[in-house]
Design an enzyme around this catalytic site. Sequence first.
Site, PDB file in Angstrom:
ATOM      1  N   CYS A  76     -12.040 -19.978 -14.150  1.00  0.00           N
ATOM      2  CA  CYS A  76     -10.755 -19.776 -14.817  1.00  0.00           C
ATOM      3  C   CYS A  76     -10.282 -21.127 -15.318  1.00  0.00           C
ATOM      4  CB  CYS A  76      -9.736 -19.172 -13.855  1.00  0.00           C
ATOM      5  SG  CYS A  76      -8.083 -19.031 -14.559  1.00  0.00           S
ATOM      6  N   CYS A 237      -5.263 -18.271 -21.469  1.00  0.00           N
ATOM      7  CA  CYS A 237      -6.539 -18.219 -20.755  1.00  0.00           C
ATOM      8  C   CYS A 237      -7.350 -19.439 -21.167  1.00  0.00           C
ATOM      9  CB  CYS A 237      -7.296 -16.934 -21.095  1.00  0.00           C
ATOM     10  SG  CYS A 237      -8.944 -16.825 -20.346  1.00  0.00           S
TER      11      CYS A 237
END
Length: 295
Positions: A76, A237
Amino acid sequence: MKFTKMHALGNDYIVINEFDEEKVKEEEKGNFAKKICRRGFSVGADGVIFIQKPTSNGYDIRFRIFNSDGSEAEMCGNGIRCFSKYVYERVMKRNPLRVETKGGLRICEMEIEGDEVKKIKVYMGVPKFKLKDIPMVVDGYKEDDEFLNGEIELKNPYLPKVKLSVVNVGNPHAVIFVEDNGIDLDFVREHLDVIGKEIECHEAFPERINVHFVKVLNPNFIRIVTWERGAGYTTACGTGTTASVIIAHKLGKTSNRVLSHLDGGDLEIEIKDDGVYKIGDAVMVYDAKLINIGW
């Protein structure tokens, strides 16, 4: 249980330090994340980050992240910036930091003022484009093929088919350029819950996929709306921004250095000969003690 709430561009996480001792049993981590991330009932977050000792001497520290649906992600981009800031300020003063992730080694270099981390530059590795690395299964393509601006059919009433490209930057991403699909970002926002979810769970992606809708404004600036695998709409993101710039550059739409605007803020991505780099900040919001999971 003590925890820290952090965010990077509005992508928020519950950070739990397990470097010295386990706080949540391994077999309970997924369900724990699912419960504690539920907004309105518990703390609420896009995911839970666990800081752990590495499994080998080739790394300084280990990064684990569980999505709000309880699934564990390989990597991530926003989460690892939060992780790096926490580790430098509270666990070990090591810069750069060699981080073990399920998606492989990530090297995080921090810009420090005093003892505070202001920005984090993350080496995101070398992207993979082969379908076996996504994974993706589609008629007419072999596992060693790439899928760039190819078309897949959808079943929703708003967008019957979509042109997209896929890449793995430690986790899998589908990148959709709105200008290549005759839509705009307003259309995307109106129907994101339907279209984003369908593409995430499309039969072409047996392990599901992150989905990003991109508008190219000029060779050095893009806008992105994101639907994350296991979390749904998020304000940003990091790996998705990396993937979007990689695909845009590969298709000749942008240069090798791009400023990406997301709902939560901006990220800078640079493509070099040795791989891809992402630069951005992270914010420590509060420390707290969990009294009860909430439900």
